[in-house]
Scaffold this motif. Structure first.
Motif, short mmCIF file in Angstrom:
data_model
loop_
_atom_site.label_atom_id
_atom_site.label_comp_id
_atom_site.label_asym_id
_atom_site.label_seq_id
_atom_site.Cartn_x
_atom_site.Cartn_y
_atom_site.Cartn_z
N ALA A 16 32.01 42.97 31.81
CA ALA A 16 31.49 42.36 33.04
C ALA A 16 32.24 41.06 33.36
O ALA A 16 32.55 40.80 34.53
CB ALA A 16 29.99 42.09 32.90
N GLN A 17 32.52 40.27 32.34
CA GLN A 17 33.26 39.03 32.58
C GLN A 17 34.60 39.32 33.22
O GLN A 17 35.03 38.62 34.14
CB GLN A 17 33.48 38.27 31.27
CG GLN A 17 32.23 37.64 30.71
CD GLN A 17 32.48 36.99 29.37
OE1 GLN A 17 33.61 36.72 28.98
NE2 GLN A 17 31.42 36.75 28.63
N ARG A 18 35.28 40.34 32.74
CA ARG A 18 36.61 40.66 33.25
C ARG A 18 36.54 41.39 34.59
O ARG A 18 37.29 41.08 35.51
CB ARG A 18 37.40 41.50 32.24
CG ARG A 18 37.62 40.82 30.91
CD ARG A 18 38.25 39.45 31.06
NE ARG A 18 38.38 38.79 29.78
CZ ARG A 18 37.77 37.66 29.45
NH1 ARG A 18 36.97 37.07 30.30
NH2 ARG A 18 37.94 37.11 28.28
N ALA A 19 35.64 42.34 34.72
CA ALA A 19 35.56 43.15 35.95
C ALA A 19 34.98 42.35 37.12
O ALA A 19 35.43 42.51 38.26
CB ALA A 19 34.71 44.40 35.70
N LEU A 20 33.98 41.51 36.83
CA LEU A 20 33.31 40.76 37.89
C LEU A 20 33.84 39.34 38.04
O LEU A 20 33.40 38.62 38.93
CB LEU A 20 31.80 40.70 37.60
CG LEU A 20 31.10 42.05 37.39
CD1 LEU A 20 29.67 41.84 36.93
CD2 LEU A 20 31.15 42.88 38.66
N HIS A 21 34.75 38.94 37.16
CA HIS A 21 35.28 37.57 37.15
C HIS A 21 34.13 36.56 37.12
O HIS A 21 34.05 35.65 37.93
CB HIS A 21 36.19 37.32 38.36
CG HIS A 21 37.31 38.28 38.45
ND1 HIS A 21 38.41 38.22 37.62
CD2 HIS A 21 37.50 39.36 39.24
CE1 HIS A 21 39.23 39.21 37.91
NE2 HIS A 21 38.70 39.92 38.88
N HIS A 22 33.24 36.78 36.15
CA HIS A 22 32.05 35.94 36.04
C HIS A 22 31.96 35.36 34.64
O HIS A 22 32.02 36.08 33.65
CB HIS A 22 30.80 36.78 36.35
CG HIS A 22 29.55 35.96 36.47
ND1 HIS A 22 29.44 34.89 37.32
CD2 HIS A 22 28.37 36.06 35.84
CE1 HIS A 22 28.23 34.36 37.21
NE2 HIS A 22 27.56 35.05 36.31
N LYS A 23 31.84 34.06 34.56
CA LYS A 23 31.72 33.31 33.31
C LYS A 23 32.96 33.45 32.43
O LYS A 23 32.90 33.22 31.23
CB LYS A 23 30.48 33.77 32.51
CG LYS A 23 29.16 33.53 33.19
CD LYS A 23 28.85 32.08 33.22
CE LYS A 23 27.45 31.84 33.73
NZ LYS A 23 27.13 30.44 33.81
N SER A 24 34.07 33.83 33.02
CA SER A 24 35.28 34.05 32.23
C SER A 24 36.16 32.80 32.14
O SER A 24 37.05 32.74 31.29
CB SER A 24 36.09 35.22 32.79
OG SER A 24 36.47 34.95 34.13
#
Length: 125
Positions: free
Chosen positions: A87-95
């Protein structure tokens, strides 16, 4: 091509860690080193973690109430880190948040160590 560019190309993509870990769990279950229900639990918690991240990303975009970082970390610690990483990589979230990533990596390490201790600590041969 400079040193940093060459070095960057040598690093494996971080999004492969989650699927690689899941394949390792499949192999461990096949060798009867972990029970199949544990593998299923990882699949379910990974899906739940992915959905938590997706919900939090959506809330962040809308300006709505967010999911706490503690909850996101707990989901990863409980076995959902492969889904959280995806999810971090696919959604660019909290990465990109360094403090979050530091704690997240610690939860991955603790969870992976627990699986290793379980799988190989009870190995008879």
């Amino acid at each position: 091509m400079g040193y940093l560019e060459t070095r960057e190309h040598q690093k494996p993509p971080s999004y492969l860690w989650g699927p690689s870990f899941m394949l390792l769990l499949v192999a461990l279950a096949g060798l009867d080193l972990i029970p199949v229900p544990l593998l299923c639990a990882y699949l379910l918690t990974s899906l739940a973690a992915f959905l938590l991240y997706a919900f939090d990303k959506s809330a962040a975009v809308r300006g709505a109430r967010r999911i706490s970082e503690r909850t996101l970390h707990l989901a990863g610690l409980c076995g959902g880190w492969p889904g959280a990483l995806l999810a971090q990589r696919a959604l660019h979230h909290k990465s990109q948040k360094r403090s979050f990533q530091l704690v997240f990596r610690f939860t991955v390490l603790v969870n992976s160590a627990a699986v290793a201790l379980y799988a190989f600590g009870r190995w008879d041969g």
